[in-house]
Design a protein around this motif. Structure first.
Motif, short mmCIF file in Angstrom:
data_model
loop_
_atom_site.label_atom_id
_atom_site.label_comp_id
_atom_site.label_asym_id
_atom_site.label_seq_id
_atom_site.Cartn_x
_atom_site.Cartn_y
_atom_site.Cartn_z
N PRO A 201 0.81 -1.22 0.00
CA PRO A 201 0.00 0.00 0.00
C PRO A 201 0.83 1.26 0.00
CG PRO A 201 0.12 -0.87 2.20
CD PRO A 201 0.91 -1.81 1.33
N GLY A 202 0.40 2.21 -0.78
CA GLY A 202 0.93 3.56 -0.69
C GLY A 202 -0.07 4.39 0.09
N GLY A 203 -0.03 5.68 -0.10
CA GLY A 203 -1.02 6.55 0.53
C GLY A 203 -1.07 7.81 -0.27
N PRO A 204 -2.09 8.62 -0.03
CA PRO A 204 -2.20 9.86 -0.80
C PRO A 204 -0.91 10.68 -0.73
CG PRO A 204 -4.12 9.56 0.61
CD PRO A 204 -3.15 8.47 0.95
N ASP A 205 -0.27 10.66 0.44
CA ASP A 205 0.97 11.42 0.55
C ASP A 205 2.18 10.49 0.64
OD1 ASP A 205 0.53 10.28 2.97
OD2 ASP A 205 0.66 12.13 4.15
N GLY A 206 1.93 9.19 0.51
CA GLY A 206 3.05 8.25 0.57
C GLY A 206 3.75 8.23 1.90
N ARG A 207 3.14 8.80 2.92
CA ARG A 207 3.81 8.93 4.21
C ARG A 207 2.85 8.49 5.33
NH1 ARG A 207 7.06 9.75 1.13
NH2 ARG A 207 8.75 11.27 0.99
N GLY A 208 3.32 8.62 6.54
CA GLY A 208 2.43 8.43 7.66
C GLY A 208 2.68 7.12 8.37
N HIS A 209 1.71 6.25 8.36
CA HIS A 209 1.82 5.01 9.12
C HIS A 209 3.00 4.18 8.65
CE1 HIS A 209 0.70 1.00 10.61
NE2 HIS A 209 0.26 1.72 11.61
N ARG A 210 3.63 3.47 9.60
CA ARG A 210 4.82 2.70 9.23
C ARG A 210 4.51 1.60 8.23
NH1 ARG A 210 4.45 0.33 14.52
NH2 ARG A 210 3.18 -1.54 14.39
N MET A 211 3.22 1.25 8.09
CA MET A 211 2.87 0.20 7.15
C MET A 211 2.63 0.74 5.74
SD MET A 211 3.00 -2.78 8.58
CE MET A 211 1.79 -3.97 7.96
N THR A 212 2.78 2.05 5.54
CA THR A 212 2.81 2.57 4.17
C THR A 212 4.11 2.07 3.56
OG1 THR A 212 1.61 4.51 4.94
CG2 THR A 212 2.70 4.67 2.80
N GLN A 213 4.02 1.34 2.43
CA GLN A 213 5.17 0.52 2.04
C GLN A 213 5.72 0.83 0.65
OE1 GLN A 213 4.52 -3.60 3.05
NE2 GLN A 213 4.58 -3.03 5.20
N ARG A 214 5.24 1.93 0.04
CA ARG A 214 5.84 2.25 -1.26
C ARG A 214 5.71 3.73 -1.54
NH1 ARG A 214 1.74 3.05 -5.03
NH2 ARG A 214 -0.25 2.20 -4.31
N ILE A 215 6.58 4.21 -2.41
CA ILE A 215 6.43 5.54 -2.99
C ILE A 215 6.17 5.29 -4.47
CG2 ILE A 215 7.56 7.72 -3.52
CD1 ILE A 215 9.16 7.42 -0.91
N ASP A 216 4.94 5.57 -4.88
CA ASP A 216 4.51 5.31 -6.27
C ASP A 216 4.87 3.87 -6.66
OD1 ASP A 216 3.56 7.95 -6.32
OD2 ASP A 216 5.57 8.69 -6.84
N ASP A 217 5.54 3.73 -7.82
CA ASP A 217 5.95 2.38 -8.20
C ASP A 217 7.47 2.31 -8.39
OD1 ASP A 217 6.13 3.87 -10.47
OD2 ASP A 217 4.82 2.60 -11.69
N THR A 218 8.18 3.17 -7.61
CA THR A 218 9.65 3.21 -7.77
C THR A 218 10.40 2.87 -6.49
OG1 THR A 218 9.67 5.57 -7.27
CG2 THR A 218 9.54 4.94 -9.61
N LEU A 219 9.72 2.79 -5.36
CA LEU A 219 10.39 2.42 -4.11
C LEU A 219 9.43 1.57 -3.28
CD1 LEU A 219 12.54 4.58 -1.71
CD2 LEU A 219 10.73 3.12 -0.81
N PRO A 400 8.84 5.49 2.74
CA PRO A 400 7.78 6.21 3.43
C PRO A 400 7.78 5.96 4.94
CG PRO A 400 6.90 4.39 2.14
CD PRO A 400 8.34 4.55 1.75
N SER A 401 8.24 4.78 5.37
CA SER A 401 8.36 4.50 6.81
C SER A 401 9.75 4.92 7.25
CB SER A 401 8.13 3.02 7.08
OG SER A 401 8.55 2.69 8.39
N SER A 402 9.82 5.86 8.20
CA SER A 402 11.14 6.33 8.62
C SER A 402 11.26 6.29 10.13
CB SER A 402 11.41 7.73 8.09
OG SER A 402 10.39 8.61 8.51
N GLY A 403 10.81 5.20 10.72
CA GLY A 403 10.95 5.05 12.16
C GLY A 403 10.47 3.67 12.57
N MET A 404 11.08 2.63 12.00
CA MET A 404 10.63 1.28 12.32
C MET A 404 11.81 0.34 12.22
SD MET A 404 8.12 -0.21 13.45
CE MET A 404 8.04 -1.95 13.83
N GLU A 405 11.72 -0.72 13.02
CA GLU A 405 12.86 -1.61 13.19
C GLU A 405 12.51 -3.05 12.87
OE1 GLU A 405 11.14 -0.06 15.48
OE2 GLU A 405 10.39 -1.51 16.92
N TYR A 406 13.47 -3.74 12.27
CA TYR A 406 13.40 -5.18 12.01
C TYR A 406 14.82 -5.70 12.19
CZ TYR A 406 8.85 -3.81 10.33
OH TYR A 406 7.58 -3.29 10.29
N PRO A 407 15.02 -7.01 12.23
CA PRO A 407 16.38 -7.50 12.49
C PRO A 407 17.37 -7.06 11.40
CG PRO A 407 14.77 -9.25 12.80
CD PRO A 407 14.05 -8.10 12.16
N MET A 408 18.45 -6.45 11.82
CA MET A 408 19.53 -5.98 10.94
C MET A 408 19.08 -4.87 10.00
SD MET A 408 21.53 -9.45 9.83
CE MET A 408 20.89 -10.94 10.58
#
Ligand code: ZN
Length: 690
Positions: A201-219, A400-408
């Motif tokens: 999922p993206g979002g209207p602003d591509g930002r916000g919730h950590r589960m926003t997972q793409r910027i358009d179709d390039t990231l 779009p997610s800039s504050g979330m952690e996963y292993p490594m």
């Protein structure tokens, strides 16, 4: 006889007199003796664990401790045009428990995108079809996904005499179940195969919730992106807590072998170590990578001017990136059409240098200027503070997610790099149950961030004032206790999960010393590395490591929202002896700590056994918390410095104990013009500190 009658009459007289007085300003309960609770509640889950010997009061893993292991082999293909990942996975489920498993619980976090499932206070902007599971097989037997779910639910054979059959239910929810025709025996291994697809999922602003997972179709920044086996433990069996958005995870540890098929020219980063650099990287990038560990310089692996197949990556329309990770509790990755890739190193004590990778889009370069040094400091500082960083690399992923952690992997730029790196210790090393006990994850992290921040500035950490500040929050009806599952913490989720723990550990430092708190936490980290402690394990471990019975402390901080509310109620002097009447109006007790300032001249200062002189006319005098255990709300603290006059007394000079109104902690009461302004916020030193 006559004397007794006289006494009774006096009492009656005083009662009658009191009845005519206006109501006292203090809360009515302040006159009632208080019962101090000196142990912590045991729930049925921890009682079961004690009985089974999986955990015990040492706070270390019990002799019969066990945990499931889940090893994943995943093949995933990203179609950037449809923003969809299609995957197949094979999971080896090692049932290390002493019981047969009659069902398997799956976590399908991406179903939160369906919009038709329960959600918490924050959730992603775009709705999708969620996690679409197209095939499930257990030990080669395929589940009929078109069949109706088993009667009775829960996969425990249903009601009545209905035969057990292989079936799935809840595949459109964030938690699903596979009920098994043949249980997985204790100590046996089962293979679960799943085929699936999910749109990121993206979002209207591509930002916000950590589960926003793409910027358009390039990231793309896929997280919680594949069907996972839920945690099964000795406390509650299967973890069936829904994924609601805010509260985080509780995952099994295991190995990951992941192949990710993306368009040529797209750089992929992720958990683990890249297995096939010769197939996906250019010769130039491979050569540059050999220099990452040489120095603290931040070097370019793939530059902004190197974009597209043959330049940013090996040539080819599609490339398959292969990663492997040992003993991790999740796997996350990111990919973009135009990532810049830079790298530096951190030097881990007792281990040596490990690479820090950073992938970001060129327009975000300014957010990564200091990311390398900040991350290096965090990895090195926390390695010394708790335990050496155990993983072979750490990667910062832009998106779009800039504050979330996963292993490594941290989805972070320099802004949150210190905090997100801290998460590599909890929950990535110490696998606590964040869904229930966010304080063991975010809370510990907030505490260590205070220490790291001070260290990076070359200053001493300010822990004075934090504990006392809780007195201003205590009593808020919106506050859930820390033992209340984080999913249910409501509007004060942030306070319960993040902010309150440093206040608790500030008070603990006020009792045992901050260095002792950190030593005990370091031992706890090592004892529970790659295991799953409960709050009781933490409590018991800390008590043992600190050599104290602090159950009263844990009870009030974790199970209540009470405070101490201390005050100096009076001071009287007779000859060389001064008596300080200390009062506690709250339900939480604390040691009594007085700072006593003596006159410059007079009789020689006589030492007191429970006093520590911090200069020739200032003493810190301490009585243990035990002075409150008989229930009185006042304590007569005797001072005797051999007749040297006392000029000033301050209760709780380090400001460590929760206090609604610290202005009554000083004797003599300052004139109104001398009254210091109220202390502001958390961490303000104000008049705190010895
Ligand atoms: Zn965090």
């Amino acid at each position: 006889m006559i004397r007794r009658i006289a006494v009774i009459l006096c009492l009656l007289g005083s009662i009658a007199l009191e009845a005519q007085q206006p109501a006292p300003a203090a809360a009515p309960r302040a006159s009632v003796p208080r019962a101090i609770r000196r142990d912590v509640p045991l729930t049925n889950s921890i009682r079961r664990a004690y009985d089974a010997g999986t955990r015990d009061t040492t706070g270390r893993p019990g002799p019969n401790y066990w945990q499931l292991q889940t090893d994943y082999t995943i093949a995933a293909r990203l179609d950037s045009a449809t923003q969809t990942i299609t995957g197949t996975e094979s999971i080896e489920l090692h049932n290390n428990s002493p019981e047969a498993l009659t069902e398997i619980v799956l976590r399908l976090d991406h179903n939160i995108f369906r919009g038709l499932v329960p959600r918490g206070l924050s959730y992603p902007a775009e709705n999708t079809d969620g996690m679409v599971v197209s095939k499930i097989a257990v030990n080669g037997d395929t589940v009929d996904l078109a069949a109706s779910p088993p009667a009775g639910g829960g996969g425990r054979g249903g009601r009545g005499a209905a035969p057990r059959r292989l079936a799935a239910s809840g595949l459109d929810q964030t938690v699903a179940r596979i009920s098994l025709a043949t249980p997985i025996a204790a100590k046996a291994t089962a293979t679960v195969q799943i085929a699936w697809r999910t749109k990121l999922p993206g979002g209207p602003d591509g930002r916000g919730h950590r589960m926003t997972q793409r910027i358009d179709d390039t990231l793309f920044q896929p997280t919680q992106w594949f069907p996972r086996i839920a945690k099964y433990d000795d406390l509650r069996g299967w973890d069936t807590s829904l994924y609601l958005g805010p509260a985080e995870f509780y995952n099994n540890f295991g190995r990951f072998d992941v192949k990710i098929d993306v368009p040529g020219g797209w750089i992929v980063s992720g958990t683990g170590v890249l297995q096939n650099p010769q197939e996906v990287l250019t010769a130039k990038a491979r050569e540059r990578l050999t220099h990452v560990l040489d120095s603290n310089d931040v070097i370019t692996i793939v530059g902004e001017d190197e974009s597209g197949p043959g330049l940013s990556t090996a040539p080819g329309d599609r490339l398959v990136w292969h990663f492997k990770a040992d003993v991790v509790n999740d796997f996350a990755w990111a990919t973009a059409k135009n990532y810049v890739w830079r790298a530096t190193r951190a030097t881990i004590p007792g281990k040596g240098p490990v690479p820090i990778h950073m992938v970001y889009v060129p327009s975000h370069a300014n957010l990564y200027t200091n990311a390398g040094p900040i991350t290096r400091h965090a990895l090195e500082f926390y390695s010394k503070l708790w335990a050496p960083y155990p993983f072979p690399q750490l990667t910062l992923q832009d998106g779009p997610s800039s504050g979330m952690e996963y292993p490594m992997v941290i989805n972070s730029n320099q802004g949150a790099a210190d905090h997100e790196t801290g998460h590599q210790w909890w929950p990535m090393v110490v696998g606590n149950n964040e869904t229930w006990y966010g304080w063991m994850d975010e809370g510990f992290n907030q505490y260590m961030n205070i220490l790291s921040g001070a260290d990076s500035r070359g200053t001493a950490p300010v822990l004075d004032g934090l504990g006392q500040s809780y007195g201003r929050t205590s009593g808020d009806e919106n506050e859930a206790t820390m033992m209340w599952a984080a999913n249910n913490a409501g509007s004060m989720y942030g306070f319960q999960t993040y902010s309150k723990t440093p206040l608790m550990l500030s008070m603990l430092g006020g009792i045992v010393g901050d260095a002792e708190v950190q030593r005990a936490m370091s031992e706890y980290t090592k004892a529970w590395s790659f295991k799953h402690p409960s709050p009781w394990d933490y409590i018991n471990f800390m008590d043992k490591a600190l050599g104290r019975d602090l159950q009263w402390f844990w009870y009030y901080w974790l199970w209540t929202t009470e405070s101490v509310d201390g005050a100096i109620a009076g001071v009287s002097t007779a000859g060389a002896k001064t008596t300080v009447t200390v009062r506690q109006d709250g339900q939480m007790p604390s040691p009594v700590v007085l700072k006593v300032e003596l006159a410059a001249g007079g009789p020689a200062v006589k030492p007191m056994a429970n006093a520590r002189m911090i200069d020739d006319k200032t003493a810190i005098v301490t009585w243990p918390v035990d002075v409150w255990f008989l229930g009185s709300r006042t304590f007569q603290a005797p001072l005797d410095f051999g007749g040297r006059a006392i000029t000033k007394i301050t209760l709780d000079p380090g400001c460590r104990f929760p206090d609604r109104d610290p202005s009554d902690n000083v004797w003599p009461k300052p004139a109104p013009s001398e009254t210091p302004a109220p202390r502001q916020g958390f961490g303000g030193r104000g008049t705190c500190g010895e």
